[in-house]
Design a protein around this motif. Structure first.
Motif, short mmCIF file in Angstrom:
data_model
loop_
_atom_site.label_atom_id
_atom_site.label_comp_id
_atom_site.label_asym_id
_atom_site.label_seq_id
_atom_site.Cartn_x
_atom_site.Cartn_y
_atom_site.Cartn_z
N ALA A 119 0.77 -0.85 0.21
CA ALA A 119 -0.01 0.45 0.22
C ALA A 119 0.85 1.49 -0.18
O ALA A 119 0.17 2.20 -0.55
CB ALA A 119 -1.18 0.07 1.54
N GLU A 120 1.58 1.45 0.79
CA GLU A 120 2.57 2.48 1.02
C GLU A 120 3.13 2.64 -0.50
O GLU A 120 3.93 3.51 -0.80
CB GLU A 120 4.10 2.09 1.90
CG GLU A 120 3.56 2.33 3.38
CD GLU A 120 4.75 1.85 4.77
OE1 GLU A 120 6.14 1.60 3.35
OE2 GLU A 120 4.17 2.00 5.43
N MET A 121 3.62 1.54 -1.07
CA MET A 121 4.06 1.73 -2.63
C MET A 121 3.05 1.59 -3.67
O MET A 121 3.43 1.99 -4.83
CB MET A 121 4.77 0.18 -3.03
CG MET A 121 5.99 0.23 -2.39
SD MET A 121 6.58 -1.66 -2.65
CE MET A 121 7.12 -1.66 -4.49
N GLY A 122 1.63 2.42 -3.44
CA GLY A 122 0.63 2.61 -4.32
C GLY A 122 -0.05 1.42 -4.94
O GLY A 122 -0.66 1.67 -5.54
N TRP A 123 0.07 0.49 -4.38
CA TRP A 123 -0.54 -0.79 -4.90
C TRP A 123 -2.07 -0.90 -3.85
O TRP A 123 -1.53 -1.17 -3.14
CB TRP A 123 0.37 -2.40 -5.06
CG TRP A 123 1.08 -1.75 -5.56
CD1 TRP A 123 2.15 -2.01 -6.04
CD2 TRP A 123 1.41 -3.04 -7.27
NE1 TRP A 123 3.41 -2.13 -7.26
CE2 TRP A 123 2.65 -2.14 -7.55
CE3 TRP A 123 0.33 -3.71 -7.92
CZ2 TRP A 123 3.18 -2.75 -9.17
CZ3 TRP A 123 1.05 -4.08 -8.99
CH2 TRP A 123 2.55 -3.88 -9.50
N HIS A 124 -3.01 -1.71 -4.55
CA HIS A 124 -3.96 -2.17 -3.97
C HIS A 124 -3.81 -3.60 -3.61
O HIS A 124 -3.50 -4.22 -4.52
CB HIS A 124 -5.46 -2.07 -4.83
CG HIS A 124 -5.57 -0.38 -5.28
ND1 HIS A 124 -5.67 0.41 -4.46
CD2 HIS A 124 -5.32 0.63 -6.68
CE1 HIS A 124 -6.27 1.63 -5.31
NE2 HIS A 124 -4.95 1.38 -6.34
N CYS A 125 -4.56 -4.24 -2.29
CA CYS A 125 -4.12 -5.70 -2.05
C CYS A 125 -5.56 -5.64 -1.53
O CYS A 125 -6.63 -5.60 -1.92
CB CYS A 125 -3.60 -5.43 -1.34
SG CYS A 125 -1.64 -4.82 -1.07
N ILE A 126 -6.05 -7.61 -2.95
CA ILE A 126 -7.45 -7.71 -2.55
C ILE A 126 -6.69 -9.60 -1.82
O ILE A 126 -5.98 -10.34 -2.77
CB ILE A 126 -8.01 -7.55 -4.25
CG1 ILE A 126 -7.96 -6.39 -4.53
CG2 ILE A 126 -8.70 -9.29 -3.40
CD1 ILE A 126 -8.98 -6.55 -5.58
N THR A 127 -6.96 -10.39 -0.84
CA THR A 127 -7.16 -11.23 -0.87
C THR A 127 -7.86 -12.20 -0.74
O THR A 127 -9.40 -11.09 -0.33
CB THR A 127 -6.86 -10.85 0.90
OG1 THR A 127 -6.04 -9.94 0.95
CG2 THR A 127 -6.62 -12.43 1.61
N ILE A 128 -8.41 -12.94 -1.44
CA ILE A 128 -9.56 -14.28 -1.86
C ILE A 128 -8.98 -15.77 -0.85
O ILE A 128 -7.77 -15.90 -1.32
CB ILE A 128 -9.39 -14.54 -2.34
CG1 ILE A 128 -9.64 -12.86 -4.22
CG2 ILE A 128 -10.42 -15.68 -3.49
CD1 ILE A 128 -9.71 -13.40 -5.81
N TRP A 129 -10.15 -15.70 0.33
CA TRP A 129 -10.07 -16.59 0.85
C TRP A 129 -10.32 -18.36 -0.02
O TRP A 129 -11.14 -17.99 -1.02
CB TRP A 129 -10.98 -16.20 2.03
CG TRP A 129 -10.38 -15.19 3.07
CD1 TRP A 129 -10.14 -14.42 2.50
CD2 TRP A 129 -8.84 -15.36 3.37
NE1 TRP A 129 -9.69 -13.45 3.65
CE2 TRP A 129 -8.14 -14.59 4.25
CE3 TRP A 129 -7.83 -16.70 4.06
CZ2 TRP A 129 -7.38 -14.08 5.60
CZ3 TRP A 129 -6.89 -16.52 4.95
CH2 TRP A 129 -6.44 -15.05 5.48
N GLU A 130 -9.68 -18.95 1.15
CA GLU A 130 -10.16 -20.57 -0.32
C GLU A 130 -11.01 -20.63 0.19
O GLU A 130 -12.36 -21.26 -0.90
CB GLU A 130 -9.27 -21.84 0.73
CG GLU A 130 -9.18 -22.75 -0.44
CD GLU A 130 -8.75 -23.74 0.99
OE1 GLU A 130 -8.12 -25.58 0.84
OE2 GLU A 130 -7.78 -23.99 1.65
N CYS A 131 -12.35 -20.65 1.03
CA CYS A 131 -13.75 -20.58 1.70
C CYS A 131 -14.87 -20.36 0.71
O CYS A 131 -15.44 -20.68 0.15
CB CYS A 131 -14.26 -21.14 3.25
SG CYS A 131 -13.84 -19.17 3.38
N GLU A 132 -14.27 -18.61 0.33
CA GLU A 132 -15.05 -18.25 -0.86
C GLU A 132 -14.93 -18.71 -2.47
O GLU A 132 -15.81 -17.86 -3.36
CB GLU A 132 -14.51 -16.46 -1.38
CG GLU A 132 -13.94 -15.98 0.45
CD GLU A 132 -13.18 -14.12 0.36
OE1 GLU A 132 -12.67 -14.28 0.26
OE2 GLU A 132 -14.01 -13.89 1.01
N LEU A 133 -14.68 -19.55 -2.36
CA LEU A 133 -13.88 -20.18 -4.35
C LEU A 133 -14.58 -21.77 -3.62
O LEU A 133 -14.50 -22.43 -4.80
CB LEU A 133 -12.53 -20.78 -3.78
CG LEU A 133 -12.23 -18.67 -4.27
CD1 LEU A 133 -10.66 -19.42 -4.44
CD2 LEU A 133 -12.76 -18.55 -5.51
#
Length: 184
Positions: A119-133
């Motif tokens: 985030a400090e480098m200007g990147w967005h992060c998305i976390t996808i969890w195994e149970c959501e798949l």
């Protein structure tokens, strides 16, 4: 008590992959079919994200619920941590419990630090969890990720999301608008 011998357990644990896992492949296929292009495991970024979408300045992490402690709550007392509760998708093993608690805590802390650095480098992060798949939720999860990526792109490129109908109405001069009338 563990039902497997130490050698069998070692063999099982050594067979667990960190790349090209089934959840990661589901996300990759889903995003590719929706038109998103990405790079895999970018070495120059903190945490080596599973997927990197440079056009969207977004990193996607596909996390296994067990390894990253999805919904596991820790109560830290001094130097040790006691698990308050396991979650439906992540059960802490009963054998060698202290080791697993410490390992999952380290993983969660490392994930948080890496995402802060990104985030400090200007990147967005998305976390996808195994149970959501899981099959019942898979399409909703992938549609949500696609929506989020499109929204990020629109925000980064200064496009207006959805016009506010009130703004349009207020900007159109009204026939009986007293502010527009030259007689006042």
């Amino acid at each position: 008590m563990d039902k497997l011998s130490a050698e069998q357990r070692h063999k099982n644990m050594a067979a667990i992959r960190s790349k090209d896992t089934k959840p990661e492949m589901i996300v990759r296929r889903g995003l590719w079919s929706r038109g998103f292009r990405y790079r895999l495991n970018h070495k120059r970024l903190p945490g080596h994200p599973d997927l990197v979408l440079r056009k969207y300045r977004t990193c996607i992490f596909v996390n296994g619920c067990f390894w990253h402690g999805h919904h596991v709550m820790f109560d830290v007392r001094g130097k040790t941590a006691d698990v308050i509760e396991s979650s439906d998708c992540c059960r802490i093993p009963k054998t060698n419990r202290d080791f697993w608690i410490a390992k999952i805590q380290r993983n969660k802390q490392r994930d948080k630090e890496e995402q802060h650095r990104l985030a400090e480098m200007g990147w967005h992060c998305i976390t996808i969890w195994e149970c959501e798949l899981k099959p019942a939720r898979r399409e909703d999860t992938l549609d949500s990720v696609a929506f989020t990526l499109n929204r990020i792109w629109l925000q980064d490129h200064g496009a207006k999301m959805v016009p506010d109908p009130q703004e349009e109405i207020m900007s159109i001069p009204m026939a009986a608008d007293p502010l527009q009338s030259p007689d006042i």
